[in-house]
Design an enzyme around this catalytic site. Structure first.
Site, PDB file in Angstrom:
ATOM      1  N   HIS A   1      11.638  19.487 -22.934  1.00 24.62           N
ATOM      2  CA  HIS A   1      12.384  18.366 -22.324  1.00 24.62           C
ATOM      3  C   HIS A   1      11.419  17.234 -21.956  1.00 24.62           C
ATOM      4  O   HIS A   1      11.239  16.902 -20.775  1.00 24.62           O
ATOM      5  CB  HIS A   1      13.079  18.930 -21.076  1.00 24.62           C
ATOM      6  CG  HIS A   1      14.185  18.122 -20.504  1.00 24.62           C
ATOM      7  ND1 HIS A   1      14.050  16.801 -20.150  1.00 24.62           N
ATOM      8  CD2 HIS A   1      15.461  18.460 -20.186  1.00 24.62           C
ATOM      9  CE1 HIS A   1      15.192  16.368 -19.634  1.00 24.62           C
ATOM     10  NE2 HIS A   1      16.068  17.355 -19.650  1.00 24.62           N
TER      11      HIS A   1
ATOM     12  N   ARG B   1       9.932  17.043 -11.826  1.00 21.37           N
ATOM     13  CA  ARG B   1      10.649  15.952 -12.503  1.00 21.37           C
ATOM     14  C   ARG B   1       9.654  15.075 -13.265  1.00 21.37           C
ATOM     15  O   ARG B   1       9.061  14.146 -12.722  1.00 21.37           O
ATOM     16  CB  ARG B   1      11.414  15.119 -11.463  1.00 21.37           C
ATOM     17  CG  ARG B   1      12.240  14.002 -12.049  1.00 21.37           C
ATOM     18  CD  ARG B   1      13.419  14.462 -12.837  1.00 21.37           C
ATOM     19  NE  ARG B   1      14.415  15.134 -12.021  1.00 21.37           N
ATOM     20  CZ  ARG B   1      15.395  15.897 -12.529  1.00 21.37           C
ATOM     21  NH1 ARG B   1      15.502  16.077 -13.843  1.00 21.37           N
ATOM     22  NH2 ARG B   1      16.274  16.490 -11.734  1.00 21.37           N
TER      23      ARG B   1
ATOM     24  N   GLU C   1      13.777  15.060 -26.620  1.00 16.96           N
ATOM     25  CA  GLU C   1      13.526  16.495 -26.462  1.00 16.96           C
ATOM     26  C   GLU C   1      13.694  17.222 -27.798  1.00 16.96           C
ATOM     27  O   GLU C   1      14.733  17.099 -28.448  1.00 16.96           O
ATOM     28  CB  GLU C   1      14.521  17.056 -25.440  1.00 16.96           C
ATOM     29  CG  GLU C   1      14.565  16.219 -24.158  1.00 16.96           C
ATOM     30  CD  GLU C   1      15.771  16.532 -23.284  1.00 16.96           C
ATOM     31  OE1 GLU C   1      16.261  17.670 -23.318  1.00 16.96           O
ATOM     32  OE2 GLU C   1      16.234  15.620 -22.582  1.00 16.96           O
TER      33      GLU C   1
ATOM     34  N   ARG D   1      11.373  27.299 -16.763  1.00 15.17           N
ATOM     35  CA  ARG D   1      10.697  26.152 -16.133  1.00 15.17           C
ATOM     36  C   ARG D   1      10.380  26.381 -14.661  1.00 15.17           C
ATOM     37  O   ARG D   1       9.642  25.591 -14.071  1.00 15.17           O
ATOM     38  CB  ARG D   1      11.509  24.864 -16.335  1.00 15.17           C
ATOM     39  CG  ARG D   1      12.839  24.824 -15.634  1.00 15.17           C
ATOM     40  CD  ARG D   1      13.522  23.465 -15.833  1.00 15.17           C
ATOM     41  NE  ARG D   1      14.830  23.420 -15.194  1.00 15.17           N
ATOM     42  CZ  ARG D   1      15.499  22.307 -14.966  1.00 15.17           C
ATOM     43  NH1 ARG D   1      15.006  21.139 -15.305  1.00 15.17           N
ATOM     44  NH2 ARG D   1      16.679  22.347 -14.402  1.00 15.17           N
TER      45      ARG D   1
ATOM     46  N   ASP E   1      22.963  10.250 -22.871  1.00 16.72           N
ATOM     47  CA  ASP E   1      22.741  11.698 -22.812  1.00 16.72           C
ATOM     48  C   ASP E   1      23.375  12.288 -24.073  1.00 16.72           C
ATOM     49  O   ASP E   1      24.599  12.483 -24.134  1.00 16.72           O
ATOM     50  CB  ASP E   1      23.389  12.261 -21.534  1.00 16.72           C
ATOM     51  CG  ASP E   1      22.927  13.685 -21.243  1.00 16.72           C
ATOM     52  OD1 ASP E   1      22.314  14.306 -22.135  1.00 16.72           O
ATOM     53  OD2 ASP E   1      23.197  14.175 -20.124  1.00 16.72           O
TER      54      ASP E   1
END
Ligand code: TA6
Length: 279
Positions: free
Chosen positions: A151, A55, A250, A81, A195
């Protein structure tokens, strides 16, 4: 190669900058130049565990971004990832810039999630700026489509005092209320969860922080995703210690901007980040 909890990482230190890149996910989780603040946010409660995304830093979302459209039981943001990448090389281009190359190839494990042969090459340039060059190659006998994102979690002083410039006038999809074709009238301020996927961007985007501006230059993609979870969502995420000191901006290829690669074709996404001190 040092290890943090369960994950091996490459430790780069040159005359300008230092960086740490985990082999799992080809995940850069620290970058700092000598005279500037730490660039990338890393949650205090981030997992450094096999099969779990870190994270913070720059997770590589590939070969799909977000939920898989055909099967939502597959991992969010794809498997790149959380896969173990191969360290091909580390070279000092000069005494102020180091290049690190990592690769990921299809395996029986990736075939179980996504049925194509591919090669991913990710070059990191660690210097006065941070540059990532991600090349996707189709090694299959049929075409495939990709949605992807770098990201990036940027460390900032305070989300409530941060603005993002460069997306004014752009259309966006708002994931928070599932609406398309919204228009961004002015620069972005944060008061709650954000978002969003901005489309047809094609220009630099800038994060204005307390003492510095972070300039994000992307080549090869036209989507920019902006995410901050806000207080409520952050409180439900055990590996996210704080929502106020980061924002994700991103560089992505999503929605109408997805990439289709024919047999033997390749495609490159480049992200360059520079930090400018505010006078
Ligand atoms: O890029 C924004 C986003 O897709 C959000 O919807 C949010 O869930 C975030 O990424 C984090 O996803 P993750 O799978 O890392 O928890």
């Amino acid at each position: 190669m040092p290890i943090r909890d369960e994950l091996d990482y490459i430790n780069i230190v040159n005359n300008t900058a230092k960086a740490k890149i985990a082999l799992q996910g080809a995940h850069i989780f620290d970058f700092q130049t000598k005279d500037k603040k730490r660039l990338l946010y890393l949650s205090d409660t981030a997992h450094f565990k096999k099969g779990k995304a870190i994270r913070g830093g720059i997770p590589i979302c590939w070969p799909w971004f977000g939920a898989n459209e055909e099967d939502n039981t597959l991992p969010n943001h794809g498997f790149a990832r959380t896969s173990l990448w191969k360290h091909e090389s580390t070279k000092n281009i000069s005494d102020v810039e180091t290049k690190v190359r990592l690769t990921l190839e299809s395996t029986p494990e990736t075939h179980a999630l996504w049925p194509f042969d591919f090669l991913l090459i990710l070059d990191f340039y660690i210097g006065e700026e941070l540059k990532l060059v991600l090349t996707s190659k189709n090694l299959d006998r049929k075409p495939f489509s990709l949605s992807l994102a770098l990201h990036t979690y940027f460390e900032i002083d305070d989300i409530y005092k941060t603005t993002i410039d460069g997306l004014e006038g752009k259309a966006f999809y708002n994931k928070c209320n599932n609406t398309h074709n919204n228009i961004q009238n002015e620069n972005i301020n944060f008061t709650q969860e954000v978002d969003r996927v901005y489309q047809e961007v094609g220009n630099d985007v800038m994060i204005r922080d307390k003492e510095q501006n972070l300039v994000i230059k992307t080549e090869g993609s036209n989507s920019i995703v902006v995410w901050n979870p806000g207080k409520e969502l952050c409180s439900k995420m055990s590996d996210l210690s704080d929502y106020r000191t980061f924002v994700c901006v991103e560089s992505a290829n999503v929605l109408e901007d997805i990439v289709t690669l024919g047999v033997d074709e390749s495609y490159t996404l480049t992200l360059t980040i520079s930090q400018k001190i505010e006078n």
